[in-house]
Scaffold this motif. Structure first.
Motif, PDB file in Angstrom:
ATOM      1  N   MET A 111       0.833  -1.209   0.000  1.00 53.33           N
ATOM      2  CA  MET A 111       0.000   0.000   0.000  1.00 53.33           C
ATOM      3  C   MET A 111       0.863   1.254   0.000  1.00 53.33           C
ATOM      4  SD  MET A 111      -3.074  -1.060   2.609  1.00 53.33           S
ATOM      5  CE  MET A 111      -3.367   0.625   3.047  1.00 53.33           C
ATOM      6  N   VAL A 112       1.911   1.250   0.787  1.00 55.55           N
ATOM      7  CA  VAL A 112       2.813   2.405   0.855  1.00 55.55           C
ATOM      8  C   VAL A 112       3.459   2.637  -0.508  1.00 55.55           C
ATOM      9  CG1 VAL A 112       5.029   3.190   1.809  1.00 55.55           C
ATOM     10  CG2 VAL A 112       3.258   2.279   3.325  1.00 55.55           C
ATOM     11  N   GLU A 113       3.884   1.557  -1.133  1.00 56.43           N
ATOM     12  CA  GLU A 113       4.516   1.648  -2.446  1.00 56.43           C
ATOM     13  C   GLU A 113       3.537   2.221  -3.474  1.00 56.43           C
ATOM     14  OE1 GLU A 113       6.294  -1.761  -5.120  1.00 56.43           O
ATOM     15  OE2 GLU A 113       7.231  -1.756  -3.132  1.00 56.43           O
ATOM     16  N   GLN A 114       2.312   1.707  -3.477  1.00 55.46           N
ATOM     17  CA  GLN A 114       1.307   2.192  -4.427  1.00 55.46           C
ATOM     18  C   GLN A 114       0.978   3.651  -4.160  1.00 55.46           C
ATOM     19  OE1 GLN A 114      -1.766  -0.719  -3.776  1.00 55.46           O
ATOM     20  NE2 GLN A 114      -1.053  -2.014  -5.440  1.00 55.46           N
ATOM     21  N   ARG A 135       3.692  15.027 -10.845  1.00 54.57           N
ATOM     22  CA  ARG A 135       4.075  15.188 -12.250  1.00 54.57           C
ATOM     23  C   ARG A 135       2.961  15.901 -13.026  1.00 54.57           C
ATOM     24  NH1 ARG A 135       5.630  10.303 -13.118  1.00 54.57           N
ATOM     25  NH2 ARG A 135       3.678   9.536 -13.946  1.00 54.57           N
ATOM     26  N   ARG A 136       1.713  15.502 -12.797  1.00 51.07           N
ATOM     27  CA  ARG A 136       0.585  16.158 -13.472  1.00 51.07           C
ATOM     28  C   ARG A 136       0.486  17.623 -13.072  1.00 51.07           C
ATOM     29  NH1 ARG A 136      -4.271  11.728 -12.916  1.00 51.07           N
ATOM     30  NH2 ARG A 136      -3.262  10.073 -14.106  1.00 51.07           N
ATOM     31  N   VAL A 188       1.304   9.533  -5.511  1.00 45.51           N
ATOM     32  CA  VAL A 188       1.761  10.886  -5.167  1.00 45.51           C
ATOM     33  C   VAL A 188       2.712  11.402  -6.237  1.00 45.51           C
ATOM     34  CG1 VAL A 188       3.179  12.201  -3.529  1.00 45.51           C
ATOM     35  CG2 VAL A 188       1.413  10.639  -2.692  1.00 45.51           C
ATOM     36  N   GLU A 189       3.611  10.548  -6.688  1.00 46.16           N
ATOM     37  CA  GLU A 189       4.559  10.920  -7.731  1.00 46.16           C
ATOM     38  C   GLU A 189       3.807  11.327  -9.013  1.00 46.16           C
ATOM     39  OE1 GLU A 189       7.869   8.346  -9.878  1.00 46.16           O
ATOM     40  OE2 GLU A 189       8.066   8.272  -7.686  1.00 46.16           O
TER      41      GLU A 189
END
Length: 54
Positions: free
Chosen positions: A32-35, A45-46, A40-41
């Motif tokens: 979950m943390v990885e996803q 970027r958007r 967030v990344e």
């Protein structure tokens, strides 16, 4: 086999099950943390792309 020995063996088995369950929960939390980090990344970027357009 005596009652105490049987009880100890059952408790050992239960401890192993608890440990396995804890490992499973920890693995799920890591995923979950990885996803979340990817999400967030992607949002950042958007946001940067929109800022460049303005």
């Amino acid at each position: 086999m005596g009652g105490n020995k049987a009880r100890r063996l059952m408790e050992k088995g239960k401890a192993k099950d608890d440990y396995a369950a804890q490992q499973e929960v920890a693995a799920s939390l890591r995923l979950m943390v990885e996803q979340n980090a990817f999400a967030v990344e992607d949002m950042n970027r958007r946001h940067e792309e929109r800022a460049k357009q303005i």
